[in-house]
Design a protein around this motif. Structure first.
Motif, PDB file in Angstrom:
ATOM      1  N   ASP A 217     -31.414 -32.611  -3.779  1.00 26.57           N
ATOM      2  CA  ASP A 217     -30.250 -32.109  -4.059  1.00 26.57           C
ATOM      3  C   ASP A 217     -30.411 -33.207  -5.525  1.00 26.57           C
ATOM      4  O   ASP A 217     -29.658 -32.465  -5.948  1.00 26.57           O
ATOM      5  CB  ASP A 217     -29.101 -33.137  -3.382  1.00 26.57           C
ATOM      6  CG  ASP A 217     -28.871 -32.735  -2.572  1.00 26.57           C
ATOM      7  OD1 ASP A 217     -29.078 -31.082  -1.892  1.00 26.57           O
ATOM      8  OD2 ASP A 217     -28.688 -33.471  -1.322  1.00 26.57           O
TER       9      ASP A 217
ATOM     10  N   GLY B  61     -27.502 -26.784   3.320  1.00 29.30           N
ATOM     11  CA  GLY B  61     -26.358 -27.410   2.153  1.00 29.30           C
ATOM     12  C   GLY B  61     -26.370 -27.143   0.478  1.00 29.30           C
ATOM     13  O   GLY B  61     -26.595 -25.662   0.996  1.00 29.30           O
ATOM     14  N   ASN B  62     -25.984 -27.904  -0.029  1.00 30.65           N
ATOM     15  CA  ASN B  62     -26.198 -27.333  -2.113  1.00 30.65           C
ATOM     16  C   ASN B  62     -27.568 -28.035  -2.023  1.00 30.65           C
ATOM     17  O   ASN B  62     -28.036 -27.656  -3.841  1.00 30.65           O
ATOM     18  CB  ASN B  62     -24.836 -28.205  -2.662  1.00 30.65           C
ATOM     19  CG  ASN B  62     -23.710 -27.732  -2.287  1.00 30.65           C
ATOM     20  OD1 ASN B  62     -23.278 -26.727  -2.018  1.00 30.65           O
ATOM     21  ND2 ASN B  62     -22.930 -28.309  -1.958  1.00 30.65           N
ATOM     22  N   SER B  63     -28.222 -28.050  -1.400  1.00 29.04           N
ATOM     23  CA  SER B  63     -29.607 -28.522  -1.835  1.00 29.04           C
ATOM     24  C   SER B  63     -30.636 -27.088  -2.088  1.00 29.04           C
ATOM     25  O   SER B  63     -30.315 -26.104  -2.071  1.00 29.04           O
ATOM     26  CB  SER B  63     -30.364 -28.951  -0.302  1.00 29.04           C
ATOM     27  OG  SER B  63     -29.915 -30.034  -0.054  1.00 29.04           O
TER      28      SER B  63
ATOM     29  N   GLN C 120     -26.982 -21.345   4.487  1.00 37.96           N
ATOM     30  CA  GLN C 120     -25.849 -22.778   3.552  1.00 37.96           C
ATOM     31  C   GLN C 120     -24.999 -23.517   5.452  1.00 37.96           C
ATOM     32  O   GLN C 120     -25.594 -24.823   4.371  1.00 37.96           O
ATOM     33  CB  GLN C 120     -24.253 -22.342   3.544  1.00 37.96           C
ATOM     34  CG  GLN C 120     -22.673 -23.073   2.521  1.00 37.96           C
ATOM     35  CD  GLN C 120     -23.706 -24.500   1.744  1.00 37.96           C
ATOM     36  OE1 GLN C 120     -24.339 -23.358   0.978  1.00 37.96           O
ATOM     37  NE2 GLN C 120     -23.050 -25.154   1.273  1.00 37.96           N
ATOM     38  N   GLU C 121     -25.449 -23.876   6.029  1.00 40.61           N
ATOM     39  CA  GLU C 121     -25.448 -24.661   7.207  1.00 40.61           C
ATOM     40  C   GLU C 121     -26.356 -25.188   7.355  1.00 40.61           C
ATOM     41  O   GLU C 121     -26.778 -26.612   7.597  1.00 40.61           O
ATOM     42  CB  GLU C 121     -24.808 -24.173   8.963  1.00 40.61           C
ATOM     43  CG  GLU C 121     -23.818 -23.097   8.908  1.00 40.61           C
ATOM     44  CD  GLU C 121     -23.761 -22.576  10.067  1.00 40.61           C
ATOM     45  OE1 GLU C 121     -24.369 -22.160  11.278  1.00 40.61           O
ATOM     46  OE2 GLU C 121     -21.775 -22.412  10.227  1.00 40.61           O
TER      47      GLU C 121
END
Length: 322
Positions: free
Chosen positions: A271, A230-232, A226-227
């Motif tokens: 994204d 991210g949400n990619s 996640q770090e």
């Protein structure tokens, strides 16, 4: 040791061989009951770190504490450390029971406790019925489990395992995972070096990523993913054949990468929705869209974190044995 004390503390550890820096200012802690993964490509410093933890080499700088006591190089057994190297360390012409009896005595188990400890270890690895079979007559999977049991028989508080599932099939792998989890639940700290990143993601509470002797990242697997991303998502394209240089350049201009020059799989972190990515891809390729065999989207994992920090996803895995 207090209830909250670390089972293993590595503080600003450095190892230098001549002009080569094998480890550079590495610091980390492993808690009792924690399964801790050490990851990295070949040459990252993983083997050097294991040798330092198990007292097989004296660091150039820094210190290692086992249950808050300074490690004495060459005397790992005095610190309740159990080490299972990648390559099997069994006596081929002894039986399974004889091997475990030997390793129990070598690691300080009282001769009065040896029979019970050996029987318990054989039961844990589901080899009680093979106790009197010679090692050279066992399958590769049985030998791997017995190799691990030789480390467990002394009930060490710190387990250090180098590729504990190397070369085994899925059934043996799951059995070894269950055994490692049980020992962690009983309070042992477990340090695992593995090239199987899917294994590390499923098994380890936290992982440390080494590259060129330095600690590049340390966190829970999903936190690390996640770090990093991210949400990619990862937009993955598999080509029907090796693309000519001009088309390869177009994909690179769009932002695609691949793991090697021979790979037919390209990937892009993005994204954007899938339909927009496909449109972007096809416009970039122009009339060469028939070169695309498959398009997919997936969430990143530790393999992608490895790529991000080191440029390499994983090393080749060993062939399975039964």
């Amino acid at each position: 040791m207090t209830a909250t004390a670390a089972a293993l503390t590595i503080d600003q550890l450095g190892v230098v061989y001549g002009s080569h820096i094998a480890l550079d200012d590495v610091s980390l802690q492993v808690r009792p009951g924690e399964i801790f993964g050490v990851l990295g490509p070949n040459g990252a410093g993983k083997s050097t770190l294991l040798r330092a933890i198990t007292g097989k080499l004296r660091p150039t700088s820094g210190q290692i504490l086992i249950a808050e006591k300074a490690l004495s190089p060459g005397k790992a057994y005095q610190h309740s450390i159990g080490f299972a190297p990648q390559f099997l360390g069994l006596y081929r012409y002894l039986t399974g029971r004889e091997n475990l009896e030997f390793f129990a005595r070598c690691t300080g188990v009282s001769r009065y406790q040896v029979p019970a400890r050996v029987s318990q270890a054989l039961e844990e690895i589901e080899l009680t019925d093979k106790a009197h079979v010679r090692v050279d007559q066992m399958s590769g999977g049985m030998q791997r489990r017995l190799h691990l049991a030789a480390t467990l028989v002394s009930h060490p508080s710190l387990l250090v395992l180098d590729e504990p599932t190397a070369g085994v099939d899925q059934g043996v792998r799951m059995s070894i995972h269950a055994l490692i989890r049980r020992r962690a639940e009983q309070g042992a700290a477990v340090v695992i070096v593995t090239h199987e990143l899917d294994e590390a993601e499923a098994l380890c509470h936290r992982v440390a990523l080494l590259h060129q002797g330095r600690l590049k990242a340390l966190a829970e697997p999903q936190t690390l993913v996640q770090e990093t991303f991210g949400n990619s998502q990862l937009f993955v394209v598999r080509t029907a054949h090796m693309l000519p240089p001009a088309l390869q350049e177009r994909l690179q201009e769009i932002g695609f990468h691949r793991d090697s020059d021979e790979s037919s799989e390209w990937w892009l972190q993005s994204d954007l929705p899938l339909d927009m990515l496909i449109d972007h891809l096809y416009r970039g390729l122009g009339g060469a869209r028939d070169a695309i065999a498959e398009v997919s989207v997936r969430r990143p994992g530790l393999k992608d974190v490895m790529q991000h920090f080191t440029g390499a996803r994983t090393d080749s895995a060993a062939e399975p044995v039964s």
